[in-house]
Write an enzyme that holds these catalytic residues in place. Sequence first.
Site, PDB file in Angstrom:
ATOM      1  N   LYS A 139      -5.433   1.545   4.752  1.00  0.00           N
ATOM      2  CA  LYS A 139      -5.917   0.234   5.185  1.00  0.00           C
ATOM      3  C   LYS A 139      -6.302   0.249   6.672  1.00  0.00           C
ATOM      4  O   LYS A 139      -6.110   1.245   7.356  1.00  0.00           O
ATOM      5  CB  LYS A 139      -4.854  -0.831   4.886  1.00  0.00           C
ATOM      6  CG  LYS A 139      -4.577  -0.984   3.377  1.00  0.00           C
ATOM      7  CD  LYS A 139      -5.707  -1.665   2.660  1.00  0.00           C
ATOM      8  CE  LYS A 139      -5.799  -1.555   1.164  1.00  0.00           C
ATOM      9  NZ  LYS A 139      -4.659  -1.551   0.313  1.00  0.00           N
TER      10      LYS A 139
HETATM   11  C1  LIG Z   1      -4.218  -2.085  -1.060  1.00  0.00           C
HETATM   12  C2  LIG Z   1      -4.374  -3.307  -1.841  1.00  0.00           C
HETATM   13  C3  LIG Z   1      -3.269  -4.014  -2.358  1.00  0.00           C
HETATM   14  C4  LIG Z   1      -1.869  -3.501  -2.377  1.00  0.00           C
HETATM   15  O1  LIG Z   1      -1.324  -3.036  -1.265  1.00  0.00           O
HETATM   16  P1  LIG Z   1      -0.149  -1.956  -1.275  1.00  0.00           P
HETATM   17  O2  LIG Z   1       0.397  -2.103   0.087  1.00  0.00           O
HETATM   18  O3  LIG Z   1      -0.776  -0.632  -1.532  1.00  0.00           O
HETATM   19  O4  LIG Z   1       0.840  -2.334  -2.324  1.00  0.00           O
HETATM   20  C5  LIG Z   1      -3.501  -5.226  -2.994  1.00  0.00           C
HETATM   21  N1  LIG Z   1      -4.729  -5.709  -3.148  1.00  0.00           N
HETATM   22  C6  LIG Z   1      -5.812  -5.058  -2.698  1.00  0.00           C
HETATM   23  C7  LIG Z   1      -7.154  -5.674  -2.897  1.00  0.00           C
HETATM   24  C8  LIG Z   1      -5.679  -3.834  -2.045  1.00  0.00           C
HETATM   25  O5  LIG Z   1      -6.768  -3.176  -1.640  1.00  0.00           O
END
Ligand SMILES: *Cc1c(COP(=O)(O)O)cnc(C)c1O
Length: 388
Positions: free
Chosen positions: A195
């Site tokens: 992210k």
């Molecule tokens: C990455 C992501 C998540 C979940 O995040 P995690 O920290 O990996 O559990 C949820 N929704 C979207 C759209 C994402 O891209």
Amino acid sequence: MIKTIQKNRIALSVPHMSGNEMKYIQEAFNSNWIAPLGSNVDAFEKEMAGFVGANGAVAVNSGTAAIHLALILLNVKKGDTVFCSSLTFVASANPILYEGAEPVFIDSEPETWNMSPNALERAFQEACENNQLPKAVIIVNLFGQSAKMDELALICKRYGVPIIEDSAESLGSAYKGKASGTFGEFGIFSFNGNKIITTSGGGMLVSDNVEALEKARFLITQAKDKAPYYQHSEKGYNYRLSNISAGIGRAQLEVLNSRIAARRNVYQLYEQELGNVPGITFMPELENTFSNRWLTALMIDERVRGVTVRELITALEEENIEARHVWKPMHMQPLFDGCKYYKHNENDNISEQLFRSGLCLPSSSSLTVEEQMRVIVSIWNNSKILLR
Ligand SMILES: *Cc1c(COP(=O)(O)O)cnc(C)c1O
């Protein structure tokens, strides 16, 4: 065709440390708070709430956990339904299953690639007729792009159903000047490694409802009653973020704005070099919105370009470049076989079109111009029709 020699790997999206992370980790070591809870966790929550302009925030160990918590706090139970964007990562929808509820998937619209107000309205109308209104609507901001929040929020408000804003990909983005993550009853963020900022793994639940956030804090630490011993009257979870991870998050948050600027520059260069190429269309940025451009995404018209997205991904991989399909819509996933799905309109199935023709390009904030030119040249070389 020009063959480039094998070079270093260019990944889709990699962690980008600021150098300050060790300071906060050291603080945790010095105080021996190597645990969930601790001063970094408290500070990280305050700093995140301040950054987005919410009344409060609760740090958890993943974005998925934050969505799960939001559903629990909205009292989603077995047999309930929850509306959810179809074009998203599975983590948006999995927590609906954790609660034994049923997802109903909503298509995208072409201007944002996010939830279609048309489709949402139709889903609500049918749900209303069947006396089965959803308990919540999960709206995703894909790749940093805000959904059409005014239109969507109006519909949800009319039916009295709360919004959970899945802003896992849109930290730092804004819609009409208001921060991504602050449009629903709850907003969620992710600090997974890919992210825009990372804690190696983690997430955040934000809300103006501080009472609900207090309840969240109770639930994520095993729902321990106020008693002189370990007493529990409710089902709890172990979802707390560690004080070490929160330390990484604090240092990452300090550089978030420069990470956004870098990702937007990455987008700019792709757009500059490929924007005029027939058959290539970039993900738009809706007027009056600001995208963090977490990932640069585009559509390839294979009839014009003479190459499918799959072929292009394979060709880039041969040059050690990681590109990916946009998310495969949830209503097309075997996991969600049989779930309801509402198309944008009778003739247009936008999320399926985007899945077929969509491509995500390497977009790390640490990507160099030289690396990016390698990606661009590779796309030029691997589209069969001569480009310029
Ligand atoms: C990455 C992501 C998540 C979940 O995040 P995690 O920290 O990996 O559990 C949820 N929704 C979207 C759209 C994402 O891209």
